[in-house]
Design a protein around this motif. Structure first.
Motif, PDB file in Angstrom:
ATOM      1  N   ASN A 132       0.801  -1.236   0.000  1.00  0.00           N
ATOM      2  CA  ASN A 132       0.000   0.000   0.000  1.00  0.00           C
ATOM      3  C   ASN A 132       0.828   1.276   0.000  1.00  0.00           C
ATOM      4  N   VAL A 133       2.050   1.211  -0.514  1.00  0.00           N
ATOM      5  CA  VAL A 133       2.895   2.408  -0.604  1.00  0.00           C
ATOM      6  C   VAL A 133       2.469   3.236  -1.816  1.00  0.00           C
ATOM      7  N   PRO A 134       2.359   4.567  -1.687  1.00  0.00           N
ATOM      8  CA  PRO A 134       1.934   5.393  -2.820  1.00  0.00           C
ATOM      9  C   PRO A 134       3.012   5.546  -3.890  1.00  0.00           C
ATOM     10  N   TYR A 135       2.586   6.029  -5.036  1.00  0.00           N
ATOM     11  CA  TYR A 135       3.490   6.287  -6.170  1.00  0.00           C
ATOM     12  C   TYR A 135       4.523   7.345  -5.784  1.00  0.00           C
ATOM     13  N   GLY A 136       5.759   7.175  -6.262  1.00  0.00           N
ATOM     14  CA  GLY A 136       6.854   8.036  -5.827  1.00  0.00           C
ATOM     15  C   GLY A 136       7.155   9.242  -6.681  1.00  0.00           C
ATOM     16  N   HIS A 137       6.574   9.324  -7.911  1.00  0.00           N
ATOM     17  CA  HIS A 137       6.836  10.460  -8.815  1.00  0.00           C
ATOM     18  C   HIS A 137       8.334  10.659  -9.036  1.00  0.00           C
ATOM     19  N   ARG A 138       9.072   9.568  -9.208  1.00  0.00           N
ATOM     20  CA  ARG A 138      10.508   9.653  -9.464  1.00  0.00           C
ATOM     21  C   ARG A 138      10.760   9.985 -10.927  1.00  0.00           C
ATOM     22  N   LYS A 139      11.643  10.927 -11.136  1.00  0.00           N
ATOM     23  CA  LYS A 139      12.011  11.325 -12.496  1.00  0.00           C
ATOM     24  C   LYS A 139      13.335  10.643 -12.846  1.00  0.00           C
ATOM     25  N   THR A 140      13.248   9.549 -13.563  1.00  0.00           N
ATOM     26  CA  THR A 140      14.456   8.833 -13.959  1.00  0.00           C
ATOM     27  C   THR A 140      14.253   8.234 -15.343  1.00  0.00           C
ATOM     28  N   LYS A 141      15.289   8.318 -16.168  1.00  0.00           N
ATOM     29  CA  LYS A 141      15.180   7.804 -17.537  1.00  0.00           C
ATOM     30  C   LYS A 141      15.183   6.280 -17.553  1.00  0.00           C
ATOM     31  N   GLU A 142      16.066   5.683 -16.754  1.00  0.00           N
ATOM     32  CA  GLU A 142      16.198   4.234 -16.737  1.00  0.00           C
ATOM     33  C   GLU A 142      15.790   3.698 -15.356  1.00  0.00           C
ATOM     34  N   LEU A 143      14.653   3.020 -15.296  1.00  0.00           N
ATOM     35  CA  LEU A 143      14.200   2.445 -14.031  1.00  0.00           C
ATOM     36  C   LEU A 143      15.092   1.294 -13.584  1.00  0.00           C
ATOM     37  N   PHE A 144      15.506   0.482 -14.552  1.00  0.00           N
ATOM     38  CA  PHE A 144      16.192  -0.757 -14.220  1.00  0.00           C
ATOM     39  C   PHE A 144      17.557  -0.821 -14.896  1.00  0.00           C
ATOM     40  N   ASP A 145      18.513  -1.384 -14.209  1.00  0.00           N
ATOM     41  CA  ASP A 145      19.840  -1.617 -14.770  1.00  0.00           C
ATOM     42  C   ASP A 145      19.912  -3.104 -15.102  1.00  0.00           C
ATOM     43  N   PHE A 146      19.570  -3.425 -16.335  1.00  0.00           N
ATOM     44  CA  PHE A 146      19.496  -4.832 -16.726  1.00  0.00           C
ATOM     45  C   PHE A 146      20.866  -5.505 -16.709  1.00  0.00           C
ATOM     46  N   GLU A 147      21.898  -4.765 -17.089  1.00  0.00           N
ATOM     47  CA  GLU A 147      23.253  -5.331 -17.065  1.00  0.00           C
ATOM     48  C   GLU A 147      23.645  -5.717 -15.637  1.00  0.00           C
ATOM     49  N   ASN A 148      23.261  -4.877 -14.666  1.00  0.00           N
ATOM     50  CA  ASN A 148      23.568  -5.159 -13.273  1.00  0.00           C
ATOM     51  C   ASN A 148      22.817  -6.407 -12.788  1.00  0.00           C
ATOM     52  N   ILE A 149      21.554  -6.554 -13.205  1.00  0.00           N
ATOM     53  CA  ILE A 149      20.779  -7.740 -12.832  1.00  0.00           C
ATOM     54  C   ILE A 149      21.457  -9.010 -13.338  1.00  0.00           C
ATOM     55  N   LEU A 150      21.968  -8.973 -14.564  1.00  0.00           N
ATOM     56  CA  LEU A 150      22.655 -10.135 -15.115  1.00  0.00           C
ATOM     57  C   LEU A 150      23.952 -10.428 -14.363  1.00  0.00           C
ATOM     58  N   LYS A 151      24.644  -9.386 -13.945  1.00  0.00           N
ATOM     59  CA  LYS A 151      25.873  -9.576 -13.162  1.00  0.00           C
ATOM     60  C   LYS A 151      25.562 -10.203 -11.810  1.00  0.00           C
TER      61      LYS A 151
END
Length: 272
Positions: A132-151
């Motif tokens: 039940n946490v509200p939306y954060g209104h974060r301004k970011t171009k890349e939400l996820f670092d896929f390369e980091n997830i693979l590492k």
């Protein structure tokens, strides 16, 4: 290996401690345990630097968190494919928040997406177990670092995950193992913003239990490193090991909370 960072935003995360943790480590140890894995900053640091050479047992009481780790280990490509479809909009956030999936990969993607787009990356559920946490209104171009997830996925060999109570996991440690303990802080040192809802997650009774556990770890010669709030009550409760005070900047604050420096206590029985 390139620097690997946590894939989550985590209230009380220990990325700041990676600069200091080496001085608290034994020269060598057998298996590694972390029963409050959270964002995993310390584990990722130790594993990527080659300090962890044997098995790792990572656990938490949060099943959604452990599921996300398991999916990153076993199905990172399918997870990334799902994450790549999400949009950082308020409409999308509330739509995904109320959806219930019966697939572990979809649930992991939902958990990571909500973490990245919610207010302050807080994990909180209501009495029905609904996030039940509200939306954060974060301004970011890349939400996820896929390369980091693979590492991270590549690092998870000889790593075992479980949804387990911290007391049970601590009992599994043996002589010359290393356990890193980072419980949700119970006392409000310097008015730490996320203490308000940690009381129900980790109570003062749990703090007392953990202080007794440190005595048991010492008796069976398990290396331990514990982080906690630098507070008089904590200092008085934990009467074992060597205590060090480290100052750090606050990264989490509720509405009206001031972001400032505060102290944390590190308690360790490591003898070098």
């Amino acid at each position: 290996m390139d620097k690997i960072k946590p894939f989550l935003r985590w209230a009380g995360g220990k990325t700041w401690l990676t600069k200091h943790i080496d001085e608290f480590l034994p020269r060598e140890f057998n298996d590694y345990f972390e029963p409050f894995i959270g964002g995993g900053a310390i584990f990722l640091h130790l594993k990527s630097k080659g300090y962890i050479k044997n098995k790792s047992y990572l656990s938490d009481s949060n099943p959604d968190l452990i599921n996300a780790y398991r999916i990153i280990k076993s199905n990172p490509t399918d997870l990334i494919h799902l994450l790549d479809k999400f949009k950082n909009t308020e409409e999308e956030y509330y739509k995904i928040r109320k959806v219930f999936f019966d697939n572990n990969i979809e649930n992991a993607a939902k958990f990571i997406y909500l973490n990245k787009t919610s207010f302050n990356g807080i994990y909180r559920v209501n009495s029905k177990g609904e996030y039940n946490v509200p939306y954060g209104h974060r301004k970011t171009k890349e939400l996820f670092d896929f390369e980091n997830i693979l590492k991270i996925s590549d690092l998870l060999d000889k790593t075992y995950f479980s949804v387990t109570d911290f007391k049970r996991k601590c009992k599994e440690t043996k002589e010359n193992d290393l356990i890193f303990l980072d419980p949700p802080y119970t006392v409000a040192h310097e008015n730490n913003g996320f203490i308000q809802y940690n009381q129900s997650i980790f109570s003062w009774k749990n703090q007392i239990e953990l202080s007794h556990i440190l005595n048991s770890l010492e008796q069976k010669q398990t290396h331990f490193v514990l982080t906690n709030a630098s507070h008089k009550s904590i200092d008085e409760l934990y009467q074992i090991g060597v205590k060090n005070i480290l100052s750090r900047a606050s990264t989490i604050g509720g509405i009206g909370a001031k972001r400032t420096n505060y102290n944390e206590i590190i308690i360790s029985n490591v003898r070098r």
